[in-house]
Write an enzyme that holds these catalytic residues in place. Structure first.
Site, PDB file in Angstrom:
ATOM      1  N   GLU A 143       0.775  -1.051  -0.251  1.00  0.00           N
ATOM      2  CA  GLU A 143      -0.114   0.293   0.058  1.00  0.00           C
ATOM      3  C   GLU A 143       0.681   1.505  -0.010  1.00  0.00           C
ATOM      4  O   GLU A 143       2.254   0.982   0.771  1.00  0.00           O
ATOM      5  CB  GLU A 143      -0.714  -0.482   0.871  1.00  0.00           C
ATOM      6  CG  GLU A 143      -2.082  -1.053   1.135  1.00  0.00           C
ATOM      7  CD  GLU A 143      -2.643  -1.472   2.570  1.00  0.00           C
ATOM      8  OE1 GLU A 143      -2.186   0.296   3.125  1.00  0.00           O
ATOM      9  OE2 GLU A 143      -4.016  -1.967   2.552  1.00  0.00           O
ATOM     10  N   TYR A 191     -10.944  -4.664   5.417  1.00  0.00           N
ATOM     11  CA  TYR A 191      -9.838  -3.651   6.302  1.00  0.00           C
ATOM     12  C   TYR A 191      -9.326  -3.401   4.146  1.00  0.00           C
ATOM     13  O   TYR A 191      -8.930  -2.505   3.621  1.00  0.00           O
ATOM     14  CB  TYR A 191      -8.988  -3.823   6.827  1.00  0.00           C
ATOM     15  CG  TYR A 191      -7.623  -2.628   6.663  1.00  0.00           C
ATOM     16  CD1 TYR A 191      -8.384  -0.872   7.265  1.00  0.00           C
ATOM     17  CD2 TYR A 191      -6.641  -3.106   6.968  1.00  0.00           C
ATOM     18  CE1 TYR A 191      -7.503  -0.557   6.953  1.00  0.00           C
ATOM     19  CE2 TYR A 191      -6.659  -2.430   6.276  1.00  0.00           C
ATOM     20  CZ  TYR A 191      -5.929  -0.920   7.357  1.00  0.00           C
ATOM     21  OH  TYR A 191      -5.258   0.254   6.830  1.00  0.00           O
ATOM     22  N   GLY A 207     -16.731  24.290  84.454  1.00  0.00           N
ATOM     23  CA  GLY A 207     -17.781  24.762  85.995  1.00  0.00           C
ATOM     24  C   GLY A 207     -16.887  23.439  87.260  1.00  0.00           C
ATOM     25  O   GLY A 207     -15.174  23.073  86.373  1.00  0.00           O
ATOM     26  N   PRO A 208     -17.001  24.366  88.159  1.00  0.00           N
ATOM     27  CA  PRO A 208     -16.106  22.869  89.225  1.00  0.00           C
ATOM     28  C   PRO A 208     -16.238  21.745  89.411  1.00  0.00           C
ATOM     29  O   PRO A 208     -17.083  20.645  88.381  1.00  0.00           O
ATOM     30  CB  PRO A 208     -16.806  23.112  90.583  1.00  0.00           C
ATOM     31  CG  PRO A 208     -17.769  24.764  90.551  1.00  0.00           C
ATOM     32  CD  PRO A 208     -18.105  24.483  88.617  1.00  0.00           C
ATOM     33  N   ALA A 209     -15.838  20.669  89.694  1.00  0.00           N
ATOM     34  CA  ALA A 209     -15.992  19.324  89.388  1.00  0.00           C
ATOM     35  C   ALA A 209     -16.715  18.511  89.855  1.00  0.00           C
ATOM     36  O   ALA A 209     -17.965  19.064  91.196  1.00  0.00           O
ATOM     37  CB  ALA A 209     -14.966  18.748  91.042  1.00  0.00           C
ATOM     38  N   SER A 210     -17.917  17.927  89.211  1.00  0.00           N
ATOM     39  CA  SER A 210     -19.050  16.927  90.169  1.00  0.00           C
ATOM     40  C   SER A 210     -19.692  17.794  89.121  1.00  0.00           C
ATOM     41  O   SER A 210     -20.909  17.640  89.868  1.00  0.00           O
ATOM     42  CB  SER A 210     -18.970  16.208  91.368  1.00  0.00           C
ATOM     43  OG  SER A 210     -18.050  15.601  91.336  1.00  0.00           O
ATOM     44  N   THR A 211     -19.887  18.200  88.738  1.00  0.00           N
ATOM     45  CA  THR A 211     -20.940  19.353  88.310  1.00  0.00           C
ATOM     46  C   THR A 211     -22.268  18.594  87.209  1.00  0.00           C
ATOM     47  O   THR A 211     -23.054  18.880  86.406  1.00  0.00           O
ATOM     48  CB  THR A 211     -20.832  20.705  87.902  1.00  0.00           C
ATOM     49  OG1 THR A 211     -19.999  20.439  86.879  1.00  0.00           O
ATOM     50  CG2 THR A 211     -20.361  21.166  88.950  1.00  0.00           C
ATOM     51  N   LYS A 247     -20.084  17.401  83.435  1.00  0.00           N
ATOM     52  CA  LYS A 247     -19.396  17.964  82.150  1.00  0.00           C
ATOM     53  C   LYS A 247     -19.521  16.723  81.728  1.00  0.00           C
ATOM     54  O   LYS A 247     -19.992  16.864  80.257  1.00  0.00           O
ATOM     55  CB  LYS A 247     -18.279  19.217  82.569  1.00  0.00           C
ATOM     56  CG  LYS A 247     -19.051  19.735  83.820  1.00  0.00           C
ATOM     57  CD  LYS A 247     -17.424  21.015  83.413  1.00  0.00           C
ATOM     58  CE  LYS A 247     -15.936  20.056  84.199  1.00  0.00           C
ATOM     59  NZ  LYS A 247     -16.621  20.161  85.634  1.00  0.00           N
ATOM     60  N   SER A 248     -18.515  16.073  82.235  1.00  0.00           N
ATOM     61  CA  SER A 248     -17.764  14.996  82.195  1.00  0.00           C
ATOM     62  C   SER A 248     -18.935  13.302  81.445  1.00  0.00           C
ATOM     63  O   SER A 248     -18.605  13.154  80.013  1.00  0.00           O
ATOM     64  CB  SER A 248     -16.720  14.263  82.474  1.00  0.00           C
ATOM     65  OG  SER A 248     -15.493  15.059  82.400  1.00  0.00           O
TER      66      SER A 248
END
Length: 672
Positions: free
Chosen positions: A119, A210, A399-403, A405-406
């Site tokens: 070709e 082709y 705040g203070p402890a044992s309120t 929060k955690s």
């Protein structure tokens, strides 16, 4: 198809191609390039030296015969003789290379199917397509065939070159031909290995679809692309003229067309995926989907909830890294697709909302001890957890402890699950555990010191990059923060110097919840299902976790000095078996309030209220009863909690109206 409609040559070529339609063959391309050696130009037509070998001469005469027989006499060709001769020589050299490689493999030429077509391309110039295959051919041999053909092709080109070259220049020309791969093989690149592998084609389809559709070159020099001549192992297409070749292609196409054409629709995702997934990939993806569904965020959760998949990955090579990376993808997915509020809310048991009493929860009792509107406080916390607090992205319990929060912070963190903890002990990398999380928990926060700017960025919900130990920096997306402390974190000390300029910016980033009421020792922890039920109760009653909903309910965005006691919580009534709001009036009976009148027994039955008196209760109105009223009230409070007289009177007025009650209350009390 009628038998006499087409010539025998056309029908023979069509049937021959149909027989070979499914045979896989190699596809080679022979070519040459323009080369300049010491000022000597060697082009595509510089290989017209007379061939000396008898086999080459015979092959050249065969090419000449093919040209003459396939030439269409309806128009006169203008291809010059020198171009024809060059094509004939190339044809003989190509076939000579093929036969020599077949001899090397001890393959009989009659057992091989081949097709050769010369070709001319507009860009490439002259080139020759070769299809070859047979029962002794395999895909793995393709590259070996290319190397052998390249060696023979370079050798025969040097032999046929008619340019006067020195021995050194001939060697150099051969090296150029071999190094530049003047013989190429059709290959494909594998998507995973990125390597080239031999691509086989179907013999009949390639020729019919082709090669036979191309036009024949009839001018010299060639102006357009096309073919010079072609030949095959079955001598079926050698002598076909251009029109007959096109007819063979059409007949083959019509005969090979399927009766029904099935169409498939490929989605964009499938096209993008495009490659074959290994079993290992499929297993990891399945495991990852299950981990996300079950909200697994730690190795311990994985061991407990999905032990089989954990052991399977651990047993693989590099199992520890695989476990770590898989878990990181899981936490990243949760952090990017869910908020902390979403993770809490989905744990709620909505079927229990009917009997759920918000004031009875330990969280609301803690807030109620301070006289706060616990609905308002919980609503504000949920907005922050849903990343709707804007710049105020941190819930601060101080705040203070044992309120309490955690225990509140711990209950929220457990309900979220995907939580990162701030490590104050790791001075250089305190946020090492906070990437790809839905919530950051800072327990017992102290002086921020040198880390104050990093803290302010995270507490305001900004996207920042942090350093990690042994790794590069990593990005933290906007993440809610929950913080507990006993100290005043708004006062920043760097060394011995206080930095007041940070006080107001820190306050602007915090939802300030200041707890001061110390809890009794037997108060207990917040239940793990409490916060999911609180969130579900808020959503059910129209308190959406958005700042727009908060402002609509409470008037404005919360600030540092927010008064959580206003507005007051409406006093709930008729909550049998539930505790009353701690900041309402004390529990009482008609004895303690010295009421002279009591409702009728039938009224109590209609209201489904239990009477507060028992057979042993002293009779009202006597001196003994008046002196023991306080004790009676205390005994009533220590027993089952009952409605107060003011609540009963309010309900009676709502049910019966004011007039009937006025008449009942005007009658003298008869205790007989």
């Amino acid at each position: 198809m009628a038998g006499n409609a087409y010539s025998d040559e056309v029908l023979g070529a069509t049937n021959w191609l149909k027989e070979k339609s499914n045979q896989e063959v190699f596809s080679f391309v022979f070519k040459n390039e323009n080369v300049q050696l010491n000022g000597k130009d060697i082009g595509w037509n510089s290989y017209k030296k007379e061939l000396q070998e008898d086999e080459l001469k015979s092959l050249q005469r065969g090419a000449e015969t093919t040209w003459d027989q396939s030439e269409d006499m309806e128009w006169e060709t203008t291809v010059d003789e020198m171009t024809k001769k060059q094509v004939f020589i190339f044809d003989s050299l190509v076939k000579k290379c093929l036969f020599e490689v077949l001899n090397t493999k001890n393959i009989f030429p009659g057992d091989v199917n081949w097709f050769v077509q010369h070709e001319w391309g507009k860009d490439q110039g002259w080139h020759c397509h070769v299809l070859i295959g047979g029962k002794d051919f395999s895909q793995a041999q393709g590259k070996w065939w290319r190397r052998q053909l390249n060696v023979y092709w370079s050798r025969w080109l040097v032999t046929a070159c008619n340019v006067q070259l020195t021995p050194a220049e001939r060697i150099k020309l051969r090296e150029i031909a071999e190094d530049n791969e003047w013989v190429t093989l059709l290959t494909y690149k594998h998507k995973q290995t990125k390597k080239d592998y031999t691509k086989c084609v179907l013999f009949g389809n390639m020729i019919a679809y082709y090669f036979l559709t191309k036009k024949k070159i009839s001018t010299s020099p060639p102006r357009d692309g096309g073919y010079f001549l072609s030949s095959d192992s079955g001598w079926k297409t050698n002598f076909l003229k251009e029109g007959e070749r096109h007819l063979v292609s059409k007949l083959y196409t019509d005969d090979m067309r399927p009766e029904t054409v099935e169409t498939t629709v490929t989605t964009a995702q499938e096209t993008k995926r495009g490659r074959i997934q290994t079993k290992k990939e499929v297993s990891i993806k399945t495991t990852l989907k299950e981990l996300v569904h079950k909200r697994v965020t730690s190795p311990e959760d994985w061991m407990m909830m999905q032990p089989d998949s954990y052991i399977e990955m651990m047993a693989q090579p590099g199992g520890e890294n695989l476990l770590k990376n898989t878990l990181e993808i899981c936490t990243l997915t949760l952090a990017r697709t869910k908020t902390a509020f979403d993770l809490i809310l989905e744990k709620a048991e909505t079927s229990k909302l009917t009997n759920f009493s918000l004031p009875d929860t330990r969280t609301c009792r803690i807030f109620a001890f301070h006289g706060w509107n616990y609905v308002k406080v919980c609503h504000a916390i949920c907005c922050v957890l849903n990343r709707q607090g804007g710049k105020r992205n941190t819930v601060l319990f101080h705040g203070p402890a044992s309120t309490g929060k955690s225990i509140i912070a711990q209950a929220i963190a457990q309900a979220v699950g995907n939580v990162g903890c701030y490590n104050a002990a790791n001075v250089n990398f305190p946020f090492n555990d906070c990437t790809n999380k839905n919530l950051i928990w800072v327990e017992e926060a102290g002086n921020f010191g040198q880390q104050v700017n990093q803290f302010k960025a995270i507490c305001s919900g900004q996207t920042i990059r942090i350093d990690q130990k042994g790794k590069g920096s990593k990005q933290i997306e906007p993440t809610p923060v929950i913080m507990t402390t006993n100290e005043n974190i708004t006062v920043v000390r760097i060394g011995c110097e206080e930095r007041p300029e940070h006080t107001q910016p820190i306050r602007d980033r915090m939802l300030n919840i200041h707890l001061t009421h110390t809890l009794p020792g037997d108060f207990g922890l917040v239940d793990k299902n409490e916060w999911p039920m609180i969130c579900a109760w808020l959503v059910k009653n129209g308190y959406q976790s958005t700042m727009a909903s908060y402002c609509a309910k409470w008037g404005k965005v919360p600030d540092w000095s927010e008064n959580w006691a206003e507005p007051k919580v409406p006093t709930p009534i008729n909550l049998l078996g539930s505790a009353r709001s701690p900041f309402t009036t004390p529990k009482s009976t008609p004895l303690s309030q010295n009421y002279a009148l009591t409702p009728l027994a039938s009224d109590l039955e209609d209201l489904a209220l239990e009477p507060w008196s028992t057979p042993n209760t002293p009779v009202a109105g006597t001196a003994e009863t008046q002196n023991t009223g306080e004790a009676g009230s205390k005994a009533c409070q220590d027993g089952q909690l009952s409605p107060t007289w003011s609540e009963i009177e309010e309900d009676l007025r709502a049910c019966f109206g004011a007039e009937p009650l006025k008449k009942d209350f005007s009658e003298p009390l008869n205790l007989d």
